[in-house]
Design a protein around this motif. Structure first.
Motif, mmCIF file in Angstrom:
data_model
loop_
_atom_site.group_PDB
_atom_site.id
_atom_site.type_symbol
_atom_site.label_atom_id
_atom_site.label_comp_id
_atom_site.label_asym_id
_atom_site.label_seq_id
_atom_site.Cartn_x
_atom_site.Cartn_y
_atom_site.Cartn_z
ATOM 1 N N GLY A 203 71.316 3.374 -94.537
ATOM 2 C CA GLY A 203 70.470 2.888 -95.052
ATOM 3 C C GLY A 203 70.052 2.564 -96.344
ATOM 4 N N LEU B 14 66.569 2.595 -89.886
ATOM 5 C CA LEU B 14 67.859 2.504 -89.752
ATOM 6 C C LEU B 14 68.227 2.084 -89.831
ATOM 7 N N THR C 131 69.380 9.111 -83.938
ATOM 8 C CA THR C 131 70.551 8.720 -84.986
ATOM 9 C C THR C 131 71.702 8.862 -84.495
ATOM 10 N N ILE D 155 64.800 12.986 -83.252
ATOM 11 C CA ILE D 155 65.716 12.661 -84.954
ATOM 12 C C ILE D 155 67.084 11.963 -84.511
ATOM 13 N N ALA D 156 67.689 14.124 -83.516
ATOM 14 C CA ALA D 156 69.032 13.110 -83.264
ATOM 15 C C ALA D 156 68.949 12.053 -81.888
ATOM 16 N N ILE E 120 72.310 5.065 -82.941
ATOM 17 C CA ILE E 120 73.333 4.422 -83.872
ATOM 18 C C ILE E 120 74.277 4.822 -83.930
ATOM 19 N N GLU F 287 61.975 7.124 -88.680
ATOM 20 C CA GLU F 287 62.740 6.698 -89.927
ATOM 21 C C GLU F 287 64.256 6.799 -89.072
ATOM 22 N N GLY F 288 64.547 6.937 -88.129
ATOM 23 C CA GLY F 288 65.800 6.534 -87.706
ATOM 24 C C GLY F 288 65.482 4.841 -87.024
#
Ligand code: SF4
Lengths: 338, 624
Positions: free
Chosen positions: B474, B337, B307, B303-304, B310, B333-334
């Protein structure tokens, strides 16, 4: 130093966006927003060179209210988005707005790793000890036994203490302040913003709707002098209007009355620049009601920042000039077909 | 100094020389035996010789399974030939094994009459019992269908190394090179390339260098001078397009593609990633390339990783992340986003087998649905798939182009088979690579965060630009202004707009090409790494006069505009996939065609013959 004269038109006002803040009346977030704008003006921050990144939660609406660049991320990940921003353009001043649920629950992993890397970010953790946006469940900082919508019989979770966590991860700047103590908050924010490396500030923030008075002890006129101790570098820990102090007894802090043979020199002297984080950790373990809770800068040391190290390696690699794709493709063995 | 083996050839042994257009050789032993190393050397030597090659390494998921056991077997398959090869080969023509476990594991893949070279020193009681053999297969007649040659490799390696001063343990580690020397003799390849490599590689350790090169030469000489092995293969160089070549696997090609794209866009590259098999190599490769201003970030989790990318994209660099299926699950989920913030982002998914951890080192095409739809709500992204290892370069460039041109996440699907597979790559002329003209709003331009151009693309305004301060995130945005907006009509408008923007990409991609007749009875439709097996199978069938064509999808969302048209020109469509029918379902839903799936999920690629057989079944012998 007068290299950066603050231009007169940089007033707190110009940092406001066209959006009206929409927090509940009495929410501690308002005060933090006001102090942040003051600090931005004081630092002479250029709006276009400033980025506010947030996660999810009431406080994470923060970026919408500032006329800087802003990114409202997903739950718990603000620190990573901010890391990406900083690594991509180290000239930007990057702030992270997060809460107790955002930074310590869903984003706990990222908090640890961002801090240990010492990315040059200013992290504001709004601790209201409750989930406000989802309307009142206990958070990782809610006290044991607290009754909330999701813990009607009392929470059986033992809380995390944000500063202990940050110090455990060896943060280079750690501080605490309080939403209503506006001058102190402004001062701490300014120091955090000036620090190079990860600055971590826990702000005791009142959620007037779901956890009103969680920090009553530190906010109320009648109690605050006895329940908080304001840290100053190289100064003894004195509180209760100078009547009491903190002394070290072996490895443990103890409260002593001044006078009757106890002098200021006998007290614990604060040293925010101590490389070894043990003292800062000890301070972070002083908790109401057994102790007055320390406010101010717990720790402020220098260490190379992650972004500087990353860019430094690139600069070193490019010392002989930038790379050429022609060479890259021909690394290793090649052969020619006529 | 390297003594060329060619100069002192003393052929005493009358051997049968078999001329072949192509050969599949596999070397196998314990994972501690250095099989991948000699596999790579053999690959180097044959490609420098001028053969076309395709390789398939096969190593255990555990880093150190118990030595000598079936779980610990490591293998390396090399297919080389004098014509264009599409796959690492179905059946093994020659197998070299260093222990009984390697024999047992690889036996099912041998062609009848296969040449089998075994290290007989390893067929001891202990060795046999570790491989769960009750009887010694060298003695019980079970190998009668093969041409078996027993070579005491441990003894001969020790003998070759006796003057090097190395201890017995170190000497036993040289037997892989003895085996390689023998393989060189078998296929009439000069050991010189490997000797030169050894010279460099072990320069710091002369004793090891001496032992390795003595073992290699001993293996070669064993073939040359002993009367034992009486067969050799000859495979002529291939006729390949002129140019300079190198070998590349799918992960290297993807890493090169990212760097090239950033260079051609005039931007730094940011790559946020968390180590995961089989994608880690991309991170490793990129972390070496700092002189191209590549900023790699080994994140604390998947996840890191996404993101941070991003955040990097928001800031204006070319941002990418790479992982495998389980990592994509964490990143979803990222990805959402990046969809709603409409930022360019390249996500490379090197697929592997199984739900959950599954079979981490094995291949599968199981993530097509995940790529297309694996996010909450309506979150369309562009989905691409590479067809061959070197195609990973081209498709990565495409992924970067589309991401930046359309302000969208793009997922590129590769897989374990492509990432491990090695093929020759004609080094492209840098000037022939596309140059990406990236527009960022300049002071003075009209700017609104979600003001769209004719392709529905919003502007990419960079932090640091005066006057364009804006906030994204988001929460659903009002079109044009980018303000947070909860209105029902706006939400529907934005959902439809994001979908249409992805559809607009179709105007910028090549149409679907047909291999074979443009219409007819049967079309074999594939995507991703099945390209080689499908193409080889269809070509063979066509040579035999069967009426079959093939088409291969590299763009899965949007599909090439003519996809429906192509499908409509064939009576039947066969879709081979290394999954349970994902493209089949997609195609049926999109075009209402009666596509038939041909599916295999064993962690292994298709064999050409499997697809060939399926085509025959469907055509039932009908010729065109
Ligand atoms: S719910 Fe609590 S934290 Fe959230 S805006 Fe209202 S008062 Fe502030």
């Amino acid at each position: 130093m007068s290299a950066n004269p603050v231009s007169p038109e940089l007033t707190p006002k110009i940092y406001a966006s066209d959006q009206e803040p929409r927090w509940c009346p009495g929410c501690g977030n308002y005060s933090v927003l006001t102090q942040v704008k003051k600090v931005l003006a004081k630092l002479g921050s250029k709006r276009e060179n400033t980025v506010f990144v947030s996660g999810i939660g009431c406080s994470s609406r923060f970026p919408y209210y500032l006329d800087t660049y802003g990114f409202h991320g997903i739950h718990g990940r603000a620190m990573n988005i901010a890391t990406g921003v900083k690594l991509s353009n180290p000239d930007l001043s990057v702030w992270v707005i997060t809460g107790d649920g955002d930074a310590l629950s869903i984003g706990g992993n990222h908090l640890l790793h961002t801090i240990r890397r010492n990315v040059d970010l200013t992290i504001l953790l709004f601790n209201n000890r409750i989930y406000g946006l989802t309307k009142g469940q206990y958070s990782p900082t809610s006290p044991f036994g607290q009754r909330t919508k999701s813990s009607p019989a009392g929470s059986v979770d033992f809380p995390l203490h944000p500063l202990s966590v940050a110090i455990g991860a060896e943060a280079t700047f750690v501080a605490r302040s309080l939403d209503v103590n506006v001058h102190h908050l402004e001062h701490v924010l300014e120091r955090a913003a000036r620090h190079k490396g990860t600055s971590f500030i826990e702000i005791y923030q009142n959620c007037s709707i779901f956890n009103d008075q969680a920090f009553y002890f530190a906010r109320a006129k009648e109690t605050k002098d006895d329940t908080t101790v304001y840290l100053e570098h190289d100064r003894p820990l004195v509180f209760a209007k100078g009547r009491k102090g903190i002394r070290l007894h072996r490895m443990d802090p103890e409260i002593v009355e001044l006078g009757n043979g106890v002098k200021e020199d006998d007290l614990l002297f604060h040293n925010e620049t101590q490389k070894e984080p043990s003292l800062a950790y000890l301070l972070s373990r002083m908790r109401y009601p057994e102790f007055p809770e320390p406010m101010g800068v717990f720790r402020c040391i220098e260490r190379p920042t992650y972004d500087d190290l990353v860019i430094g390696q690139i600069e070193d690699a490019q010392e002989q000039g930038p790379g050429h794709l022609e060479d890259l493709f021909r690394e290793g063995e090649t052969w020619t077909v006529e | 100094m390297v003594v060329s083996m060619e100069k002192n050839r003393t052929q005493t042994n009358p051997v049968e020389v078999v001329n072949r257009e192509d050969v599949v050789v596999r070397m196998a032993g314990d994972s501690g035996d250095g099989i991948q190393l000699i596999g790579t050397q053999m690959t180097n030597t044959t490609s420098v010789f001028g053969n076309d090659i395709s390789t398939l390494p096969d190593y255990p998921a555990e880093i150190r399974a118990p030595a000598g056991t079936l779980a610990g077997v490591s293998g390396f398959q090399l297919h080389f030939g004098s014509h264009r090869l599409h796959t690492p080969g179905d059946r093994i023509n020659a197998l070299v094994v260093l222990n009984p476990a390697a024999l047992k594991v690889n036996l099912p893949d041998l062609e009848p009459g296969c040449l089998l070279v075994v290290n007989e020193d390893a067929f001891t009681e202990i060795g046999l019992s570790k491989a769960a053999y009750d009887e010694n297969p060298l003695e019980d007649g079970s190998l009668d269908g093969y041409r078996v040659f027993r070579v005491p490799m441990d003894v001969l390696t020790a003998e070759a190394c006796k003057d090097t001063g190395l201890k017995a343990r170190a000497v036993s580690r040289c037997k892989n090179f003895f085996a390689l020397g023998l393989v060189y003799w078998l296929f009439d390849r000069s050991p010189d390339t490997t000797l030169r490599w050894m010279d460099k590689k072990f320069r710091a350790n002369p004793a090891v260098a001496a032992a390795n090169s003595a073992s290699l030469k001993a293996g070669y000489n064993f073939g040359e001078t002993k009367e034992l092995i009486n067969v050799r293969f000859e495979v002529a160089p291939a006729k390949i397009a002129p140019g300079q070549y190198r070998r590349v696997n799918g992960n290297e090609a993807a890493a090169f593609g990212l760097i090239a794209a950033a260079q051609r866009a005039g931007k730094p590259l940011f790559y946020g990633s968390y180590p995961i098999t089989p994608a880690s190599e991309i991170l490793q490769e990129l972390s070496k390339q700092k002189r191209f201003d590549v900023r790699t970030f080994q994140a604390e989790d998947e996840i890191a990783a996404i993101t941070s990318a991003i955040g990097a994209s928001f800031t204006g660099v070319l941002a990418a992340t790479g992982t495998s299926g389980p990592g994509v699950a964490l990143k979803s989920e990222g990805i959402g986003l990046a969809v709603i913030t409409e930022l360019p982002l390249v996500i490379i998914n090197v697929q592997r087998a199984g739900p959950s951890t599954g079979l981490p080192t094995k291949t599968e095409q199981g993530d097509l649905f995940q790529a297309l739809w694996g996010r909450n709500s309506e979150a369309p992204i562009c989905v691409l798939a590479a067809a061959t290892p070197s195609d990973c370069f081209k498709m990565t460039l495409e992924a970067c182009r589309i991401a930046m041109e359309f302000m969208t996440p793009v997922m590129l699907l590769s897989d374990s088979y492509l990432s491990n597979g090695v093929e020759p790559w004609r080094i492209p002329d840098v000037e022939s690579l596309p140059r990406f003209q990236i527009k960022h709003p300049k002071p003075g331009d009209r700017f609104e965060p979600y003001l769209r151009d004719e392709k529905l693309v919003r502007p990419w305004a960079l932090p640091g630009t005066k006057g364009f301060q804006h906030r994204i995130g988001g929460l659903e945005k009002r079109d044009v202004t980018g303000d947070v907006c909860q209105e029902p009509e706006n939400h529907e408008h934005m959902c439809r707009t994001r979908r249409r923007k992805i559809d607009n990409i179709a105007a910028t991609i090549p149409s679907l090409e047909v291999n074979g007749d443009e219409s007819g009875d049967l079309l074999v439709l594939g995507w991703g790494s099945t390209y080689g097996a499908i193409t080889a199978a269809v070509d063979r069938c066509r040579e035999r006069g069967l009426g079959v064509s093939s088409a291969h999808l590299r763009y899965l969302d949007p599909l090439p505009s003519n996809t429906g048209d192509v499908l409509g020109r064939f009576e039947r469509v066969l879709v081979p996939e290394i999954n349970l029918g994902q493209l089949t379902t997609y195609i049926r839903a999109k075009f209402l065609v009666d596509a038939v799936g041909f599916n295999k999920v064993q962690g292994k690629p298709f064999m050409v013959s499997e697809i060939e057989h399926e085509i025959e079944e469907m055509l039932d012998g009908r010729t065109s």
